[in-house]
Design an enzyme around this catalytic site. Structure first.
Site, PDB file in Angstrom:
ATOM      1  N   LEU A  23      86.277 -21.865  35.486  1.00  0.00           N
ATOM      2  CA  LEU A  23      86.383 -22.947  36.770  1.00  0.00           C
ATOM      3  C   LEU A  23      85.215 -23.050  37.258  1.00  0.00           C
ATOM      4  CD1 LEU A  23      89.341 -21.752  39.070  1.00  0.00           C
ATOM      5  CD2 LEU A  23      87.517 -23.683  39.787  1.00  0.00           C
ATOM      6  N   GLU A  46      82.896 -26.722  37.502  1.00  0.00           N
ATOM      7  CA  GLU A  46      82.579 -27.958  37.271  1.00  0.00           C
ATOM      8  C   GLU A  46      81.330 -28.399  36.883  1.00  0.00           C
ATOM      9  OE1 GLU A  46      84.774 -26.667  39.484  1.00  0.00           O
ATOM     10  OE2 GLU A  46      86.777 -27.827  39.094  1.00  0.00           O
ATOM     11  N   PHE A  68      91.609 -32.349  39.241  1.00  0.00           N
ATOM     12  CA  PHE A  68      91.914 -33.384  39.871  1.00  0.00           C
ATOM     13  C   PHE A  68      90.354 -34.170  40.519  1.00  0.00           C
ATOM     14  CE2 PHE A  68      95.602 -31.052  40.307  1.00  0.00           C
ATOM     15  CZ  PHE A  68      96.554 -31.707  40.488  1.00  0.00           C
ATOM     16  N   ALA A  69      90.491 -35.421  40.558  1.00  0.00           N
ATOM     17  CA  ALA A  69      89.340 -35.986  40.870  1.00  0.00           C
ATOM     18  C   ALA A  69      88.410 -35.362  42.141  1.00  0.00           C
ATOM     19  CB  ALA A  69      89.467 -37.358  41.163  1.00  0.00           C
ATOM     20  N   HIS A  73      93.926 -33.031  47.076  1.00  0.00           N
ATOM     21  CA  HIS A  73      94.512 -33.359  45.645  1.00  0.00           C
ATOM     22  C   HIS A  73      94.967 -34.942  45.585  1.00  0.00           C
ATOM     23  CE1 HIS A  73      94.787 -29.017  45.362  1.00  0.00           C
ATOM     24  NE2 HIS A  73      94.918 -29.201  44.131  1.00  0.00           N
ATOM     25  N   PHE A 107      87.771 -32.498  42.816  1.00  0.00           N
ATOM     26  CA  PHE A 107      86.988 -31.358  42.518  1.00  0.00           C
ATOM     27  C   PHE A 107      85.669 -31.591  41.813  1.00  0.00           C
ATOM     28  CE2 PHE A 107      91.429 -29.265  42.023  1.00  0.00           C
ATOM     29  CZ  PHE A 107      91.544 -29.090  43.354  1.00  0.00           C
TER      30      PHE A 107
END
Ligand code: TPP
Length: 668
Positions: A406, A408, A431-432, A475, A434
């Protein structure tokens, strides 16, 4: 003394089985950065260069490392690693031209000092943010591992930068994926003026490595033989048995963070103690003591080094200052790439939902490009939270469809590393929203790297985006405008299954970095018959979804569907222009529709202020003024976070306000 973890202890040189010639080669390699720095400090005082980051006192680390690795193994240096550049025999005139911001430098005057890379010399230089380097090293090492290259990648970090999240992410990914990376921590006791004890609460990095499940080794950073021999042995072993190793090099920075910042904050005793452990003088004395270096050889080597420096400087100074070329500056933001549109081979078509179209495109791109690697959270066995990669792991294998930890930032950075080695990378944001924790890698590394030193970033970041599902503030966001403002990126945002597949394929073909927005609300709510075969859609080209006379609606994504509904409900005749590509957006198509109807409204799901609509409406006002019969209007979501409760979310979204505004524009 106990004030710093970088305690000065005597250096223990041990030549082991190194030949006299090797010892002398290391000496010559070691004096080069020192002699360059002496010269630079003079030039700085004379005002002939503007800034200098000193590596004085730390040279043995770079020199030990660069000599231990094979010439085609990548090294990712930081701001005190001049020796990496000289050790890779970069032509000095180009290095100095780089420092002086001259055209023949590695960044054509666009970035300073050590902020550049050169694939020819297998060096990837830093961006100022320090920590992002580590993930790029992971990506390069991943590429080597996937192609069974038996290579090692070496990346540097300071002890200060180890506090960054990127440090943790970079090490963790390397450990989990057993990547052949040597992480060299130059532990010099300070990050600018902040001593290690205010930076972290452990003493040595050798205590930290095991927490990542990583071997660690401590070396005398001022002892070129210890650094060289340790890394030589490690590299040999890692090539056979790929894994990351953390090397902690204890050292000290004898000058200011950069020359203007001074060293007042450093206790004098510490300076004195470390002054006695100078890596150049001590190695010189050692070689003399064992009879390998005599006065004459010392003089010869130093003369040769100084001559090379003076020759290089002369050439760099002789080069004229850059004459700006506007077209070149603009063009170099992107890797030069001309899209060749691909039509489907046959007429075969199938009904596909939006989500299936994305999956279909991705699968066919994976088949087309064996060098395409997919990375994302839960995209393996689980198939991704939206099931886009369902079955991919089985079809393409775990090497190419990679479940990631996890993190990014590290994964986007690793995508860039893959690209440097000729791979393509697709990174799925779960999800965008993040992407905010991977933001830096996108806007500062992917976006700027081609402009800075000509390296392309063949990375597509997929962004499941949008509201309407009562998923709350984290989200549901539309965050395309965060990236729209960043030169160097391309952004696509399909509104229908046909475009979803074709734009994804097109983005994956293009070696430039992309953000691919896919609205979650469209995944399973719309479907259409699309070609079974591989095809691409033109990048930068809007599409007139519906033609009419009274008004032009310019929009994208979910906005297209709201616009269609509104036009129908209000029984009006409107052009609906779907932008499809947000960056670069289609000015020609916008102009054409505005000219035709004379009335224009922009609709976006994103919050209103500073959105895509703001830019395009401003452009219309400036460039289409004569064609307008009414004010340029726009509608978007409320300038709030995205609320959770369905009624609040409904009020937040622009659909209803848009209808009212559209009617008022018609009536104008
Ligand atoms: C993200 C970020 N924050 C702050 C800075 C400013 N800065 C540049 S170098 C530096 C200290 C780095 O210390 P360390 O990693 O120990 O390396 P050293 O300079 O000691 O070699 C700081 C705070 C930066 N470049 N990037």
């Amino acid at each position: 003394m106990e004030t710093s973890t970088t305690q000065a202890t005597a250096l223990n040189f041990d030549r082991k089985n190194l030949s006299n010639q090797k010892l002398l080669d290391l000496y010559e390699s070691l004096v080069m950065p020192r002699r360059i720095e002496e010269k630079m400090l003079i030039l700085l005082r004379q005002g002939r260069i503007s800034k200098w980051f000193s590596g004085w006192g730390q040279e043995a680390i770079s020199i030990g490392a660069v000599n231990a690795l094979q010439k085609d193994e990548f090294i990712l240096p930081m701001h005190r690693n001049l020796g990496i550049f000289t050790g890779r025999n970069i032509p000095l005139e180009r290095l100095f031209a780089q420092f002086q911001g001259k055209k023949s430098g590695f960044t054509k005057g666009r970035d300073r000092s050590f902020h550049f890379g050169t694939v020819e010399h297998h060096i990837v230089g830093m961006i100022s943010h320090l920590g992002p380097q580590l993930a790029i090293a992971d990506g390069i090492a991943l590429a080597d591992k996937l192609s069974a290259q038996n290579k090692v990648t070496l990346v540097f970090s300071g002890d200060g930068a180890s506090s960054e999240g990127d440090f943790h992410e970079g090490l963790n990914v390397a450990a989990v994926w057993k990547l052949p990376v040597i992480f060299v921590i130059e532990h010099n006791g300070y990050g600018l003026s902040t001593p290690s004890e205010e930076q972290f609460a452990f003493k040595y990095f050798t205590e930290k490595g095991p927490g990542y499940g990583m071997e660690t080794v401590r070396v005398e950073g001022n002892n070129v033989l210890d650094v060289y021999q340790t890394i030589l042995e490690l590299a040999e072993d890692i090539r056979k048995n790929p894994r990351p190793v953390l090397v902690e090099a204890i050292t000290f920075r004898m000058r200011g963070h950069e020359e203007a910042s001074g060293t007042k904050y450093v206790p004098k005793q510490l300076m004195d103690d470390w002054g006695k452990l100078d890596p150049v003088n001590n190695y010189e004395a050692y070689l003399e003591s064992i009879g390998v270096l005599d006065e004459k050889t010392k003089e010869q080597i130093n003369k040769k080094v100084k001559k090379a420096i003076n020759d290089g400087l002369e050439k760099a100074f002789a080069e004229e200052a850059i004459i700006p070329d506007l077209n070149e500056e603009l063009a170099d933001m992107y890797f030069p790439y001309e899209q060749k549109l691909i039509q489907p081979q046959s007429g075969k078509r199938s009904e596909k939902r939006f989500v299936d179209a994305i999956s279909d495109g991705l699968r066919q791109s994976m088949e087309k490009y064996p060098n395409l690697i997919l990375m994302g959270q839960d995209i393996g066995e689980y198939g991704g939270v939206f099931k886009i990669t369902d079955g991919f792991k089985k079809q393409f294998g775990a090497d190419r469809v990679r479940n990631t930890p996890l993190c990014e930032s590290a994964i986007i950075g690793a995508g860039l590393g893959l690209s440097i080695k000729g791979y393509k990378a697709m990174v799925e944001m779960q999800f965008a929203d993040f992407v905010s924790v991977g933001f830096n890698q996108i806007v500062n590394n992917l976006a700027k790297i081609h402009y800075r030193w000509g390296q392309h970033a063949d990375v597509v970041v997929r962004m499941p985006t949008g509201a309407g599902m009562a998923a709350g503030p984290f989200h549901s966001q539309s965050n395309e405008a965060w990236f729209f403002h960043t030169p160097g990126l391309k952004i696509v945002y399909p509104s229908n299954p046909y475009d979803a597949k074709g734009l994804l394929n097109a983005a994956l073909e293009d070696p430039n970095p992309y953000l691919y927005f896919e609205h979650k609300g469209l995944y399973r709510s719309i479907s259409e018959s699309i070609p079974d075969d591989y095809y691409t859609v033109e990048i930068g080209k809007a599409k007139l979804i519906q033609e009419g006379e009274q008004v032009s609606i310019i929009t994208y994504g979910m906005g297209v569907h709201w616009a269609k509904k509104a036009v129908e409900e209000l029984s009006i005749s409107a052009d609906i222009l779907d932008l499809r590509t947000l960056l670069p957006w289609d000015q020609e198509a916008v102009k054409t529709t505005v000219k035709k109807t004379g009335k224009v409204i922009f609709l976006q799901e994103d919050t209103l202020t500073g959105g895509i609509g703001a830019e395009i409406c401003a452009w219309i006002s400036e460039h289409c003024f004569q064609d307008l019969d009414a004010p340029v209007m726009r509608e978007g979501s409320l300038d709030t976070a995205v609320p959770f409760a369905p009624n609040l979310e409904k009020q937040f979204l622009p659909e209803n306000r848009f209808k009212i505004k559209l009617q008022s524009l018609i009536n104008y």
